[in-house]
Design an enzyme around this catalytic site. Structure first.
Site, PDB file in Angstrom:
ATOM      1  N   PHE A 245       8.496 -34.071  33.430  1.00 26.92           N
ATOM      2  CA  PHE A 245       7.791 -34.999  33.968  1.00 26.92           C
ATOM      3  C   PHE A 245       6.953 -34.852  35.332  1.00 26.92           C
ATOM      4  O   PHE A 245       7.254 -33.974  36.128  1.00 26.92           O
ATOM      5  CB  PHE A 245       9.164 -36.120  34.684  1.00 26.92           C
ATOM      6  CG  PHE A 245       8.651 -37.390  34.635  1.00 26.92           C
ATOM      7  CD1 PHE A 245       8.556 -38.392  33.443  1.00 26.92           C
ATOM      8  CD2 PHE A 245       8.268 -37.822  35.858  1.00 26.92           C
ATOM      9  CE1 PHE A 245       7.951 -39.506  33.383  1.00 26.92           C
ATOM     10  CE2 PHE A 245       7.805 -39.281  35.666  1.00 26.92           C
ATOM     11  CZ  PHE A 245       7.774 -40.233  34.708  1.00 26.92           C
ATOM     12  N   VAL A 246       5.712 -35.312  34.982  1.00 28.03           N
ATOM     13  CA  VAL A 246       4.839 -34.705  35.937  1.00 28.03           C
ATOM     14  C   VAL A 246       4.193 -36.080  36.720  1.00 28.03           C
ATOM     15  O   VAL A 246       4.198 -37.173  36.367  1.00 28.03           O
ATOM     16  CB  VAL A 246       3.477 -33.901  35.192  1.00 28.03           C
ATOM     17  CG1 VAL A 246       4.139 -32.872  34.649  1.00 28.03           C
ATOM     18  CG2 VAL A 246       2.990 -34.935  33.966  1.00 28.03           C
TER      19      VAL A 246
ATOM     20  N   ASP B 189       2.513 -39.651  25.566  1.00 29.17           N
ATOM     21  CA  ASP B 189       3.983 -39.102  25.628  1.00 29.17           C
ATOM     22  C   ASP B 189       4.310 -39.329  23.985  1.00 29.17           C
ATOM     23  O   ASP B 189       4.114 -38.892  23.152  1.00 29.17           O
ATOM     24  CB  ASP B 189       4.592 -39.760  26.722  1.00 29.17           C
ATOM     25  CG  ASP B 189       6.029 -39.346  26.795  1.00 29.17           C
ATOM     26  OD1 ASP B 189       6.170 -38.095  26.598  1.00 29.17           O
ATOM     27  OD2 ASP B 189       6.945 -40.159  27.463  1.00 29.17           O
TER      28      ASP B 189
ATOM     29  N   ASP C 285       2.650 -41.443  38.081  1.00 37.43           N
ATOM     30  CA  ASP C 285       3.621 -41.685  39.235  1.00 37.43           C
ATOM     31  C   ASP C 285       5.348 -41.358  38.767  1.00 37.43           C
ATOM     32  O   ASP C 285       5.195 -41.227  37.372  1.00 37.43           O
ATOM     33  CB  ASP C 285       3.580 -43.129  39.556  1.00 37.43           C
ATOM     34  CG  ASP C 285       4.405 -43.957  38.632  1.00 37.43           C
ATOM     35  OD1 ASP C 285       3.680 -43.887  37.112  1.00 37.43           O
ATOM     36  OD2 ASP C 285       5.183 -44.606  38.545  1.00 37.43           O
TER      37      ASP C 285
ATOM     38  N   ARG D 229       1.154 -40.830  43.179  1.00 39.54           N
ATOM     39  CA  ARG D 229      -0.123 -41.210  42.600  1.00 39.54           C
ATOM     40  C   ARG D 229      -1.165 -40.570  43.383  1.00 39.54           C
ATOM     41  O   ARG D 229      -2.226 -40.234  42.741  1.00 39.54           O
ATOM     42  CB  ARG D 229      -0.421 -42.631  42.471  1.00 39.54           C
ATOM     43  CG  ARG D 229       0.371 -43.416  41.471  1.00 39.54           C
ATOM     44  CD  ARG D 229      -0.114 -44.830  40.930  1.00 39.54           C
ATOM     45  NE  ARG D 229       0.991 -45.416  40.702  1.00 39.54           N
ATOM     46  CZ  ARG D 229       1.273 -45.616  39.318  1.00 39.54           C
ATOM     47  NH1 ARG D 229       0.762 -44.970  38.517  1.00 39.54           N
ATOM     48  NH2 ARG D 229       2.162 -46.606  38.928  1.00 39.54           N
TER      49      ARG D 229
ATOM     50  N   GLY E 213      -1.502 -45.787  35.741  1.00 44.82           N
ATOM     51  CA  GLY E 213      -1.894 -44.400  35.506  1.00 44.82           C
ATOM     52  C   GLY E 213      -3.223 -43.890  35.482  1.00 44.82           C
ATOM     53  O   GLY E 213      -3.499 -42.717  35.840  1.00 44.82           O
TER      54      GLY E 213
ATOM     55  N   LYS F 180       1.471 -34.781  26.182  1.00 45.39           N
ATOM     56  CA  LYS F 180       2.864 -34.033  25.896  1.00 45.39           C
ATOM     57  C   LYS F 180       3.407 -34.262  24.323  1.00 45.39           C
ATOM     58  O   LYS F 180       3.859 -35.112  23.831  1.00 45.39           O
ATOM     59  CB  LYS F 180       3.817 -34.915  26.725  1.00 45.39           C
ATOM     60  CG  LYS F 180       4.713 -34.216  27.659  1.00 45.39           C
ATOM     61  CD  LYS F 180       5.984 -35.380  28.237  1.00 45.39           C
ATOM     62  CE  LYS F 180       5.650 -35.663  29.396  1.00 45.39           C
ATOM     63  NZ  LYS F 180       6.608 -36.376  30.118  1.00 45.39           N
TER      64      LYS F 180
ATOM     65  N   ASP G 259      -3.450 -41.970  31.088  1.00 42.85           N
ATOM     66  CA  ASP G 259      -3.297 -40.765  32.043  1.00 42.85           C
ATOM     67  C   ASP G 259      -2.353 -39.714  30.885  1.00 42.85           C
ATOM     68  O   ASP G 259      -2.770 -38.545  31.150  1.00 42.85           O
ATOM     69  CB  ASP G 259      -2.436 -41.111  33.146  1.00 42.85           C
ATOM     70  CG  ASP G 259      -1.048 -41.897  32.820  1.00 42.85           C
ATOM     71  OD1 ASP G 259      -0.997 -42.369  31.753  1.00 42.85           O
ATOM     72  OD2 ASP G 259      -0.515 -42.287  33.714  1.00 42.85           O
TER      73      ASP G 259
HETATM   74  P1  IMP Z   1       4.044 -43.548  25.816  1.00 42.22           P
HETATM   75  O1  IMP Z   1       3.948 -44.954  25.269  1.00 42.22           O
HETATM   76  O2  IMP Z   1       5.586 -42.998  25.523  1.00 42.22           O
HETATM   77  O3  IMP Z   1       3.160 -42.352  25.012  1.00 42.22           O
HETATM   78  O4  IMP Z   1       3.902 -43.241  27.325  1.00 42.22           O
HETATM   79  C1  IMP Z   1       2.785 -43.141  27.859  1.00 42.22           C
HETATM   80  C2  IMP Z   1       3.092 -43.593  29.226  1.00 42.22           C
HETATM   81  O5  IMP Z   1       4.414 -43.145  29.657  1.00 42.22           O
HETATM   82  C3  IMP Z   1       1.863 -43.075  30.023  1.00 42.22           C
HETATM   83  O6  IMP Z   1       0.891 -44.219  30.109  1.00 42.22           O
HETATM   84  C4  IMP Z   1       2.742 -43.019  31.606  1.00 42.22           C
HETATM   85  O7  IMP Z   1       2.633 -44.109  31.952  1.00 42.22           O
HETATM   86  C5  IMP Z   1       4.270 -42.796  31.174  1.00 42.22           C
HETATM   87  N1  IMP Z   1       4.639 -41.233  31.309  1.00 42.22           N
HETATM   88  C6  IMP Z   1       4.962 -40.666  30.187  1.00 42.22           C
HETATM   89  N2  IMP Z   1       5.199 -39.325  30.442  1.00 42.22           N
HETATM   90  C7  IMP Z   1       5.013 -39.342  31.782  1.00 42.22           C
HETATM   91  C8  IMP Z   1       5.039 -38.215  32.906  1.00 42.22           C
HETATM   92  O8  IMP Z   1       5.426 -37.124  32.632  1.00 42.22           O
HETATM   93  N3  IMP Z   1       4.878 -38.708  34.141  1.00 42.22           N
HETATM   94  C9  IMP Z   1       4.416 -39.796  34.568  1.00 42.22           C
HETATM   95  N4  IMP Z   1       4.248 -40.857  33.571  1.00 42.22           N
HETATM   96  C10 IMP Z   1       4.424 -40.536  32.371  1.00 42.22           C
HETATM   97 MG    MG Z   2       0.595 -45.227  31.965  1.00 40.46          MG
END
Ligand code: IMP
Ligand code: MG
Length: 180
Positions: free
Chosen positions: A155-156, A106, A162, A168, A44, A134, A103
């Site tokens: 979800f973006v 979350d 992606d 992408r 990402g 987020k 990217d």
């Molecule tokens: P985390 O480990 O939950 O913080 O997630 C981070 C990863 O989840 C990011 O590097 C993204 O690859 C993916 N991700 C989380 N939210 C989104 C979204 O809204 N769109 C696309 N990818 C996302």
């Molecule tokens: Mg990622």
């Protein structure tokens, strides 16, 4: 899989590029330059990483760069917290200032894993820069020192992000719309 398409634009290409300029100013202000390593989290981050790197040029910073791949188990839109390293960097980070680039932040599982990894490997400093935050979804106690924009719990896609490895290529950030 549900039918989907990239819908409403959340951040335009112009907004992203304007923010990039101020973001590198913020990062450069605290960056001595010596031993500066940028590590992008694939896939990402690739577009953001490339644009950030180019923007650093005005500050006369010449970071080394590399990438890691991290995979999280779970469904396509929700990670379940288990992160594993699927591609590693060749750079020895001991004594270096690592800037992780991702990217979107979350739940925080990915960034918590990556920060811990490079701290364990002896980096002098580990900071993170994410394009999107987020925040409402955070479950881990982890922060990114540099954030492009906040984003609601949507979800973006686009600008490297992606859904099912698609969208992408979009030059902007858009919300994914699912049809039921
Ligand atoms: P985390 O480990 O939950 O913080 O997630 C981070 C990863 O989840 C990011 O590097 C993204 O690859 C993916 N991700 C989380 N939210 C989104 C979204 O809204 N769109 C696309 N990818 C996302
Ligand atoms: Mg990622």
């Amino acid at each position: 899989m549900k039918k989907h398409n990239a819908g409403k634009i959340i951040y335009t290409r112009e907004q992203i590029h304007a923010r990039l300029e101020t973001l590198v100013d913020e990062i450069a202000a605290g960056e001595p330059g010596e031993g500066f390593v940028m590590i992008g989290i694939l896939r990402g981050s690739f577009m953001f990483m490339a644009d950030l790197l180019r923007a650093f040029n005005k500050h006369n910073l010449h970071p080394q760069i590399d990438f890691i791949s991290l995979a999280s188990y779970g469904s396509s839109t929700v990670s379940n917290g288990t992160v594993r390293l699927t591609h590693d960097t060749d750079i020895d980070v001991r004594g270096k200032n690592v800037l992780l680039v991702d990217d979107i932040l979350d739940t925080g599982h990915t960034l918590a894993f990556a920060k811990a990894l490079f701290r364990e490997r002896g980096a002098k400093d580990v900071k993170a820069c994410v394009l999107l935050d987020k925040k409402s979804r955070r479950t881990e106690k982890v922060a990114a020192e540099f954030i492009g924009f906040p984003v609601d719990d949507l979800f973006v896609v686009g600008y490297g992000l992606d859904f099912d490895n698609r969208y992408r290529e979009l030059p902007h950030i858009a919300q994914v719309e699912f049809e039921d």
